[in-house]
Design a protein around this motif. Structure first.
Motif, PDB file in Angstrom:
ATOM      1  N   LEU A   9       0.188  45.303   7.357  1.00  0.00           N
ATOM      2  CA  LEU A   9      -1.000  44.556   7.319  1.00  0.00           C
ATOM      3  C   LEU A   9      -2.361  44.709   7.480  1.00  0.00           C
ATOM      4  O   LEU A   9      -2.936  44.852   6.863  1.00  0.00           O
ATOM      5  N   ARG A  10      -2.483  46.356   7.358  1.00  0.00           N
ATOM      6  CA  ARG A  10      -3.220  47.235   7.835  1.00  0.00           C
ATOM      7  C   ARG A  10      -4.458  47.118   6.462  1.00  0.00           C
ATOM      8  O   ARG A  10      -3.581  47.560   5.674  1.00  0.00           O
ATOM      9  N   TRP A  11      -6.102  46.823   6.471  1.00  0.00           N
ATOM     10  CA  TRP A  11      -6.915  46.849   5.079  1.00  0.00           C
ATOM     11  C   TRP A  11      -7.493  47.418   5.997  1.00  0.00           C
ATOM     12  O   TRP A  11      -8.509  47.078   6.923  1.00  0.00           O
TER      13      TRP A  11
ATOM     14  N   ALA B   5      -3.947  34.356   6.975  1.00  0.00           N
ATOM     15  CA  ALA B   5      -4.551  35.047   6.131  1.00  0.00           C
ATOM     16  C   ALA B   5      -5.431  35.957   5.725  1.00  0.00           C
ATOM     17  O   ALA B   5      -6.595  36.514   5.936  1.00  0.00           O
ATOM     18  N   ARG B   6      -6.809  34.479   6.226  1.00  0.00           N
ATOM     19  CA  ARG B   6      -8.039  34.780   5.949  1.00  0.00           C
ATOM     20  C   ARG B   6      -8.904  35.517   7.644  1.00  0.00           C
ATOM     21  O   ARG B   6      -8.493  35.138   8.891  1.00  0.00           O
ATOM     22  N   PRO B   7      -9.777  35.645   7.528  1.00  0.00           N
ATOM     23  CA  PRO B   7     -11.095  37.087   8.552  1.00  0.00           C
ATOM     24  C   PRO B   7     -11.087  35.553   9.707  1.00  0.00           C
ATOM     25  O   PRO B   7     -11.757  34.375   9.098  1.00  0.00           O
TER      26      PRO B   7
ATOM     27  N   ARG C  66      -0.994  41.086   2.058  1.00  0.00           N
ATOM     28  CA  ARG C  66      -1.581  41.952   1.376  1.00  0.00           C
ATOM     29  C   ARG C  66      -3.273  41.433   0.845  1.00  0.00           C
ATOM     30  O   ARG C  66      -4.215  42.460   0.846  1.00  0.00           O
TER      31      ARG C  66
ATOM     32  N   ALA D 135      -6.868  38.766   3.906  1.00  0.00           N
ATOM     33  CA  ALA D 135      -7.658  39.649   4.639  1.00  0.00           C
ATOM     34  C   ALA D 135      -7.586  39.185   6.068  1.00  0.00           C
ATOM     35  O   ALA D 135      -7.885  38.605   6.668  1.00  0.00           O
ATOM     36  N   PRO D 136      -6.411  39.314   6.519  1.00  0.00           N
ATOM     37  CA  PRO D 136      -5.878  38.744   8.096  1.00  0.00           C
ATOM     38  C   PRO D 136      -6.511  39.671   9.029  1.00  0.00           C
ATOM     39  O   PRO D 136      -7.456  40.819   8.707  1.00  0.00           O
ATOM     40  N   THR D 137      -6.884  39.306  10.128  1.00  0.00           N
ATOM     41  CA  THR D 137      -7.564  39.524  11.060  1.00  0.00           C
ATOM     42  C   THR D 137      -6.782  39.692  12.548  1.00  0.00           C
ATOM     43  O   THR D 137      -6.490  40.849  13.708  1.00  0.00           O
TER      44      THR D 137
ATOM     45  N   LEU E 262      -3.294  41.051  13.404  1.00  0.00           N
ATOM     46  CA  LEU E 262      -2.042  41.415  12.253  1.00  0.00           C
ATOM     47  C   LEU E 262      -1.063  40.991  12.975  1.00  0.00           C
ATOM     48  O   LEU E 262      -0.576  41.052  12.018  1.00  0.00           O
TER      49      LEU E 262
END
Lengths: 213, 185
Positions: free
Chosen positions: A211-213, A82-84, A150, A153-155, A157
Motif C-alpha cells: 500500500l505504500r505511496w 483509506a483516507r489520510p 491504492r 491514501a492510507p496512512t 498501512l
C-alpha cells in the motif's frame, strides 16, 4: 526547483474533484471481488447438492449472515482507513462483535449437545477443505481491494492491509458457504472464524509493502 | 477551531470544485506551514534544509494528487497532518532512521508556524520533464507553465482536446513519480 514553481505548475487549470470517488472505487472492488469469489466457488467447487432442503438452507443463511456481518463492518472501517488520518476515527475493536456472537452461539450449541458429539461438531467432515478454500478464494477479492485502496491514501498501512484482508476473508467465506456441507455452529466459529482471522493477519503483514505511496 | 483551519478549509473546498486561484493559495499556504514543520522535525534529527524542501514538495504533491481523499465533512488540519507525518516517516524509513524518532504529536502542530524561506530542492523539474513523452511534455508546458487554454494547447501540440487532458493527467502523475524517485537517491 523552487516550491513556488511546483505550486504554480500544479495549480494551473486544476480539475474539479469527484468527492465520492474513494467510496465508489471501494464499492466497485467489493462487488467485483464478490462476483469473482462466487464464480470461483460455483465453478471450481459447486453449490451444495442439498441446498433446497430447509435444514441446509437455514445453515447457509447463518453462515452467509456471519460473513456478511464481518465484511460489511470491515468495509466501513476500510473506507475510513483509506483516507489520510482515518485510523484516528476508526474505533476498529467493534469488528470483534460478529466473532463474539458466533463464538457465543457455538458455545451454546455445544452446551446443548452431548459431549460425545463435540468432536464431530467442531472438526466436521471437510475442515481441511474449508481451511484451504477460504484463504484461496480470498486472494482475488484481496487483490481487488488492495487495488482500490491504492487509489486513495492510507496512512496506517498495516491496519489498512488487515482490514482489506478481513473484507476479502468475509467475502470469500460468503461464497464458500454455498458449497460447505458442514452444518454446525462450532464448525463455523472455528474454521470460518479462523480462516478469516488468517486472511486478516496476512493482510496486515502485506499491507506496508503493497500500500505504500 | 482555529482561523487557519477555517480559512484553509474554505480554500480546499473551492479547490475541490476546480477553482485555480484557491488551489494555488491553498498549496502556497500549506507549503509554508509544511516547511516550518519539516525544518523543525529534521533539525531535531540533525538534517538539513534541502532535505526539508524535498519533503515539502513531496507533501505538496501528495496534497494535490490525493485531494480526492479529503472528506469535506471532516476538518482539514488532521488530514494535512496525517499526510505530512506519513511522508516524514516514509522519508526516515528510506534513510534508515527509525519511526521512534517521530514523537506522538497533536495535529495542530502542522498549522503552528509559517516559514516562507524556500530553499531549492535537489532536482530540476525541467530536466525531469525531458523524460516524459513528447505529447505529455508539450501539453504540460502549454497548459500548466504557459497558461494556455486546453483548446490552444491542442492546436500547439497537434493533438485533440481530450488528448491534451489525458496527457496532462498522465504526465503530472509520471512527474510526481520521477520527483519521488529523485528525492530518494
Amino acid at each position: 526547483m523552487k516550491t513556488d514553481e511546483l505550486v504554480a505548475l500544479l495549480s494551473n487549470n486544476p480539475e474539479p474533484v469527484d468527492r465520492g470517488l474513494v467510496v465508489r472505487t471501494l464499492l466497485i472492488a467489493l462487488g467485483a471481488g464478490l462476483i469473482l469469489a462466487l464464480g470461483m466457488t460455483i465453478f471450481a467447487l459447486g453449490v451444495r447438492p442439498d441446498m433446497t432442503t430447509s435444514g441446509a438452507w437455514s445453515f447457509v443463511v447463518a453462515k452467509v449472515s456471519f460473513a456478511v456481518g464481518i465484511s460489511s463492518l470491515a468495509f466501513v472501517y476500510l473506507a475510513k482507513l483509506a483516507r489520510p488520518g482515518g485510523e484516528r476515527k476508526a474505533r476498529s475493536y467493534l469488528i470483534a462483535v460478529p466473532f463474539l456472537i458466533i463464538m457465543a452461539l457455538a458455545a451454546i450449541s455445544l452446551g446443548l449437545a452431548p459431549s460425545s458429539h463435540w468432536n464431530k461438531m467442531i472438526v466436521g467432515d471437510e475442515w481441511l477443505e474449508c481451511l484451504v478454500s477460504i484463504p484461496v478464494i480470498a486472494i482475488i477479492p484481496f487483490a481487488v481491494s488492495i487495488w482500490a485502496v491504492r487509489q486513495a491514501a492510507p496512512t496506517n498501512l498495516a491496519r489498512t492491509g488487515a482490514f482489506a484482508g478481513l473484507v476479502a476473508g468475509g467475502v470469500s467465506a460468503m461464497a464458500y458457504a454455498l458449497h460447505c456441507t458442514d452444518d454446525s455452529l462450532p464448525f463455523v466459529a472455528v474454521w470460518y472464524g479462523g480462516t478469516i482471522v488468517l486472511c486478516t493477519l496476512a493482510g496486515a503483514a502485506m499491507g506496508p509493502r503493497l500500500l505504500r505511496w | 477551531m482555529t482561523t487557519h483551519e477555517i480559512e484553509l478549509k474554505a480554500l480546499m473546498l473551492a479547490s475541490l470544485d476546480g477553482d485555480a486561484a484557491s488551489h494555488r493559495a491553498l498549496l502556497d499556504r500549506l507549503s509554508s506551514r509544511l516547511r516550518a514543520y519539516y525544518k523543525r522535525k529534521l533539525a531535531m534529527m540533525g538534517r538539513g534544509a534541502a532535505e526539508a524542501e524535498d519533503l515539502v514538495q513531496e507533501a505538496v504533491l501528495a496534497v494535490h494528487f490525493k485531494r480526492h481523499t479529503y472528506d469535506p465533512a471532516e476538518p482539514l488540519t488532521p488530514w494535512v497532518h496525517a499526510i505530512a507525518r506519513y511522508k516524514l516517516i516514509d522519508f526516515l524509513r528510506r534513510t534508515r532512521m527509525s519511526r521512534a524518532d517521530v514523537p506522538i504529536e497533536e495535529a495542530d502542530t502542522i498549522m503552528a508556524h509559517d516559514d516562507n524561506v524556500g530553499a531549492e530542492s535537489s532536482y530540476d523539474v525541467r530536466r525531469l520533464m525531458e523524460r516524459l513523452s513528447k505529447n505529455m511534455r508539450c501539453s504540460i508546458e502549454a497548459v500548466k507553465l504557459d497558461g494556455l487554454s486546453i483548446a490552444e494547447a491542442a492546436v500547439r501540440c497537434g493533438i485533440s482536446e481530450p488528448g491534451v487532458k489525458v496527457n496532462i493527467h498522465r504526465g503530472l502523475k509520471a512527474l510526481a513519480t520521477l520527483i519521488a524517485r529523485e528525492t530518494r537517491t
